[in-house]
Design an enzyme around this catalytic site. Sequence first.
Site, PDB file in Angstrom:
ATOM      1  N   SER A 203       0.831  -1.082   0.174  1.00  0.00           N
ATOM      2  CA  SER A 203      -0.172   0.026   0.017  1.00  0.00           C
ATOM      3  C   SER A 203       0.865   1.439  -0.011  1.00  0.00           C
ATOM      4  O   SER A 203       1.725   1.411  -0.843  1.00  0.00           O
ATOM      5  CB  SER A 203      -0.893  -0.115   1.447  1.00  0.00           C
ATOM      6  OG  SER A 203      -1.952   1.101   1.273  1.00  0.00           O
ATOM      7  N   MET A 204       0.837   2.037   0.863  1.00  0.00           N
ATOM      8  CA  MET A 204       1.620   3.382   0.990  1.00  0.00           C
ATOM      9  C   MET A 204       3.110   2.960   1.054  1.00  0.00           C
ATOM     10  O   MET A 204       3.966   3.548   0.152  1.00  0.00           O
ATOM     11  CB  MET A 204       1.343   4.025   2.544  1.00  0.00           C
ATOM     12  CG  MET A 204       2.199   5.203   2.473  1.00  0.00           C
ATOM     13  SD  MET A 204       2.062   6.174   4.041  1.00  0.00           S
ATOM     14  CE  MET A 204       3.325   5.262   4.951  1.00  0.00           C
TER      15      MET A 204
END
Length: 248
Positions: free
Chosen positions: A93-94
């Site tokens: 994700s991030m």
Amino acid sequence: MGTDRWIRRMGVPGSGNVRLVCFPHAGGAVTFFTGLARALAPDIEVLGVQYPGRQDRHREQPVDEIPRMAAAVGEELEALLSDGRPCAFLGHSMGALVAFETGLLLRGGQASKDLTRLFASGRATPPAGPLPGDLVTGDELLTELHRMGGIGEDVLNDPEMLSMIMPVVQADYQALAAYRMAPGASLDCPVTVLTGETDPVVSPQEAARWQEVTSAPTQVHVFPGGHFYLQDQVRQVAAVVRESLLPG
């Protein structure tokens, strides 16, 4: 910055001929990759990136800019990877964006010559910029985290726990909302895309567009599950990592 301030060893130091550096998701910590580290031992040494504001760094101010995170990680990795052992990045994700930006910073240095692959998990390609879910603020953050499966009812109903995690989550989402890839930025290592087939954040088709940011081949692996598919697919993900990084 002090050595190992950002990097945590998640296995026996020096074990394995290949290193895998893991970058957690927004609000996440290195413990998210504990199962993967165990599944890859002893052939692959796993290192985790510990962002400020969580676990053993809980007294530190969170960083709300992805380029600043990448710069700090890259500074430590330049020294750590100087022994010439090949290394790969895995970001969820991030963390996929932080890993990508760190890889860009390492280009041209000694460490970049040994960066063999980027595993980009649960995130759209960097040129996509902020996703709709990245722009939520305030109480909507809790709803978004719960929707993705990143926070349980027990935490939602625990004011003390929420008071501890929300500053970190808010900073991470500020970083996501502000992130813009530099035009034309590209890696020269292969990219393996990992994603859940029912991920509400990014579809497999969107995830496959990581091919736009590397001059090397791209592979896509879709697993059962949603945004946090990795929690239930540790062995399957470990098998993909092994096949990609270990010869024969």
